[in-house]
Scaffold this motif. Structure first.
Motif, PDB file in Angstrom:
ATOM      1  N   ALA A 144       0.790  -1.230  -0.095  1.00 46.16           N
ATOM      2  CA  ALA A 144      -0.002   0.122  -0.077  1.00 46.16           C
ATOM      3  C   ALA A 144       0.831   1.354  -0.137  1.00 46.16           C
ATOM      4  O   ALA A 144       0.643   2.232  -0.599  1.00 46.16           O
ATOM      5  CB  ALA A 144      -1.036  -0.018   1.194  1.00 46.16           C
ATOM      6  N   GLY A 145       1.918   1.345   0.660  1.00 44.70           N
ATOM      7  CA  GLY A 145       2.952   2.475   0.584  1.00 44.70           C
ATOM      8  C   GLY A 145       3.678   2.447  -0.653  1.00 44.70           C
ATOM      9  O   GLY A 145       3.614   3.752  -1.094  1.00 44.70           O
ATOM     10  N   VAL A 146       3.822   1.529  -1.430  1.00 43.14           N
ATOM     11  CA  VAL A 146       4.296   1.723  -2.593  1.00 43.14           C
ATOM     12  C   VAL A 146       3.466   2.087  -3.607  1.00 43.14           C
ATOM     13  O   VAL A 146       3.675   3.197  -4.487  1.00 43.14           O
ATOM     14  CB  VAL A 146       4.745   0.409  -3.172  1.00 43.14           C
ATOM     15  N   ASP A 147       2.033   1.840  -3.537  1.00 43.19           N
ATOM     16  CA  ASP A 147       0.697   2.079  -4.338  1.00 43.19           C
ATOM     17  C   ASP A 147       0.620   3.735  -4.008  1.00 43.19           C
ATOM     18  O   ASP A 147       0.556   4.638  -4.761  1.00 43.19           O
ATOM     19  CB  ASP A 147      -0.382   1.546  -3.960  1.00 43.19           C
ATOM     20  N   GLY A 148       0.902   4.030  -2.790  1.00 44.85           N
ATOM     21  CA  GLY A 148       0.608   5.667  -2.614  1.00 44.85           C
ATOM     22  C   GLY A 148       1.677   6.732  -3.093  1.00 44.85           C
ATOM     23  O   GLY A 148       1.337   7.644  -3.610  1.00 44.85           O
ATOM     24  N   LEU A 149       2.986   6.056  -2.919  1.00 44.00           N
ATOM     25  CA  LEU A 149       4.107   6.801  -3.776  1.00 44.00           C
ATOM     26  C   LEU A 149       3.692   6.957  -5.116  1.00 44.00           C
ATOM     27  O   LEU A 149       4.045   8.021  -5.902  1.00 44.00           O
ATOM     28  CB  LEU A 149       5.260   6.026  -3.654  1.00 44.00           C
ATOM     29  N   ILE A 150       3.423   5.917  -6.114  1.00 42.27           N
ATOM     30  CA  ILE A 150       2.995   5.956  -7.295  1.00 42.27           C
ATOM     31  C   ILE A 150       1.723   6.770  -7.449  1.00 42.27           C
ATOM     32  O   ILE A 150       1.843   7.746  -8.444  1.00 42.27           O
ATOM     33  CB  ILE A 150       2.819   4.690  -7.988  1.00 42.27           C
ATOM     34  N   ALA A 265       6.344  19.208  -4.524  1.00 42.19           N
ATOM     35  CA  ALA A 265       4.926  18.977  -4.293  1.00 42.19           C
ATOM     36  C   ALA A 265       4.649  17.547  -4.823  1.00 42.19           C
ATOM     37  O   ALA A 265       3.742  16.865  -4.062  1.00 42.19           O
ATOM     38  CB  ALA A 265       4.002  19.922  -5.031  1.00 42.19           C
ATOM     39  N   HIS A 266       5.399  17.004  -5.659  1.00 45.42           N
ATOM     40  CA  HIS A 266       5.306  15.591  -6.033  1.00 45.42           C
ATOM     41  C   HIS A 266       5.430  14.665  -5.126  1.00 45.42           C
ATOM     42  O   HIS A 266       4.958  13.857  -4.787  1.00 45.42           O
ATOM     43  CB  HIS A 266       6.238  15.275  -7.384  1.00 45.42           C
ATOM     44  N   VAL A 267       6.613  15.081  -4.509  1.00 46.79           N
ATOM     45  CA  VAL A 267       7.201  14.117  -3.274  1.00 46.79           C
ATOM     46  C   VAL A 267       6.116  14.331  -2.161  1.00 46.79           C
ATOM     47  O   VAL A 267       5.950  13.228  -1.621  1.00 46.79           O
ATOM     48  CB  VAL A 267       8.550  14.727  -2.832  1.00 46.79           C
ATOM     49  N   ILE A 268       5.787  15.441  -1.646  1.00 41.57           N
ATOM     50  CA  ILE A 268       4.933  15.736  -0.630  1.00 41.57           C
ATOM     51  C   ILE A 268       3.688  14.795  -1.028  1.00 41.57           C
ATOM     52  O   ILE A 268       2.993  14.168  -0.016  1.00 41.57           O
ATOM     53  CB  ILE A 268       4.773  16.826  -0.347  1.00 41.57           C
ATOM     54  N   SER A 269       3.019  15.134  -2.141  1.00 39.01           N
ATOM     55  CA  SER A 269       1.928  14.275  -2.446  1.00 39.01           C
ATOM     56  C   SER A 269       2.071  12.743  -2.283  1.00 39.01           C
ATOM     57  O   SER A 269       1.323  12.109  -1.798  1.00 39.01           O
ATOM     58  CB  SER A 269       1.474  14.740  -3.936  1.00 39.01           C
ATOM     59  N   GLY A 270       3.274  12.341  -3.008  1.00 37.11           N
ATOM     60  CA  GLY A 270       3.445  10.824  -2.725  1.00 37.11           C
ATOM     61  C   GLY A 270       3.521  10.400  -1.334  1.00 37.11           C
ATOM     62  O   GLY A 270       3.128   9.404  -1.045  1.00 37.11           O
ATOM     63  N   LEU A 271       4.235  11.125  -0.380  1.00 35.44           N
ATOM     64  CA  LEU A 271       4.649  10.595   0.695  1.00 35.44           C
ATOM     65  C   LEU A 271       3.058  10.777   1.671  1.00 35.44           C
ATOM     66  O   LEU A 271       2.976   9.627   2.484  1.00 35.44           O
ATOM     67  CB  LEU A 271       5.369  11.606   1.413  1.00 35.44           C
ATOM     68  N   SER A 274       0.913   7.921   0.497  1.00 41.03           N
ATOM     69  CA  SER A 274       1.623   6.484   0.841  1.00 41.03           C
ATOM     70  C   SER A 274       1.202   6.198   2.554  1.00 41.03           C
ATOM     71  O   SER A 274       1.099   5.423   2.899  1.00 41.03           O
ATOM     72  CB  SER A 274       3.160   6.497   0.755  1.00 41.03           C
ATOM     73  N   ALA A 275       1.226   7.527   3.361  1.00 36.39           N
ATOM     74  CA  ALA A 275       0.911   7.202   4.661  1.00 36.39           C
ATOM     75  C   ALA A 275      -0.497   7.097   4.903  1.00 36.39           C
ATOM     76  O   ALA A 275      -0.849   6.172   5.558  1.00 36.39           O
ATOM     77  CB  ALA A 275       1.471   8.776   5.164  1.00 36.39           C
TER      78      ALA A 275
END
Length: 320
Positions: A144-150, A265-271, A274-275
């Motif tokens: 699920a964490g990987v799915d969230g990053l994507i 923003a891409h990174v923050i959105s992914g993190l 993922s959380a």
């Protein structure tokens, strides 16, 4: 001084080198491939994305779990359901924007996702599925964490930025198109299933329940899309809708939102995605385990009752 340079300088995270490094490496990390060995021309021998493979396993695993409780279906029907959940967002957004289906443009995407489900459903001894069940909830949380990053990257870079980049077309200046595309891209598979019930044995068109009970996927995708637009200051009424009522006042309000660069923003959105998905997966893993135990207990009782009924029938037959 250009507008882009000014926006970059005003980013609230510009003073954090680690964040800048992560933001620049994030896209290449998500597209990293299983290398194995390199061919003479420098290309990867196995040009399949690591994160794409993990996402395929995640979707296959969730579909198999649902089928395990609700009742197994013919293999091709299960495979179609899995592929629809995997590409549903891309299917709907491509139809809306009049673009070629991205999964049709790739020679590896459909084979990788189909193979993932075939291994999940048909591997001898059910090794892959049983491994993930034995390692739950760790496996559920990780996938699920990987799915969230994507997903966090997808709804922003492949959703909002895709529409923004359609220069020369009116849709590139439509805030509605930005939000709808990002939201649907991250939740399209669930939307299709809500309309057509493809995860059930008998498909049926129905009034979607999302109008009365919005799913987590839709909420999360909408939140990530809107957050990206606001924090990157991508939309201003002065630029995109100067004739809109109170445009200057609305722009002043939007300017109060802390600014992030697109990459940040891409990174923050992914993190964040993922959380949220990891936490939800942990909770649902316990719920699924309880339902699984109840289903096994019911199956055992049913089998015991059938054996007892057969024994009674044999006794009655002997007595006659």
């Amino acid at each position: 001084m250009s507008t882009a340079d000014t926006c970059e300088r005003l980013s609230v995270l510009s003073g954090y080198p680690m964040m800048q490094h992560l933001a620049s490496a994030y896209p290449s990390m998500l597209s990293k491939q299983w290398v194995g060995s390199i061919t003479d021309d420098g290309a990867a021998l196995l040009p399949i994305g690591i994160f794409a493979t993990l996402h395929a396993i995640r979707v296959a695993y969730e579909v198999r779990k649902g089928m395990q409780l609700a009742g197994r279906q013919p293999l091709l029907q299960e495979l179609f359901t899995m592929l629809t959940f995997s590409f549903g967002g891309a299917i709907l957004t491509s139809l809306m924007l009049g673009r070629t289906q991205p999964w049709l443009e790739s020679n590896t995407t459909v084979p990788v996702y189909a193979t993932a489900y075939l291994l999940m459903a048909c591997m001898p001894g059910d090794l892959l599925y049983l491994f993930l069940r034995r390692t739950a909830p760790i496996s559920d949380v990780f996938l699920a964490g990987v799915d969230g990053l994507i997903r966090g990257y997808g709804v922003t870079a492949a959703g909002v930025d895709l529409v923004r980049g359609m220069q020369g077309q009116a849709v590139s200046h439509s805030l509605v198109a930005w939000i709808v595309t990002g939201t649907v891209l991250g939740s399209g598979g669930g939307i299709i299933d809500d309309f057509l019930q493809i995860s059930r044995a008998r498909w049926a068109f129905r009034t979607p329940s999302m109008f009365t009970s919005v799913s987590l996927d839709i909420k999360l995708s909408f939140g990530a899309t809107l957050g990206y637009i606001l924090t990157t200051h991508a939309w201003t009424f002065a630029e995109h809708a100067p004739g809109f009522p109170l445009s200057s006042t609305l722009d002043a309000v939007l300017a109060m939102v802390p600014h992030l660069s697109d990459h940040e923003a891409h990174v923050i959105s992914g993190l964040l995605c993922s959380a949220v998905l990891s936490t939800t997966a942990h909770m649902r893993a316990g719920q699924y385990a309880a339902a699984e135990r109840a289903s096994l207990a019911t199956a055992r009782r049913k089998k015991t009752d059938e054996v007892a009924s057969d024994s009674d029938a044999d006794i009655e037959s002997d007595s006659e």
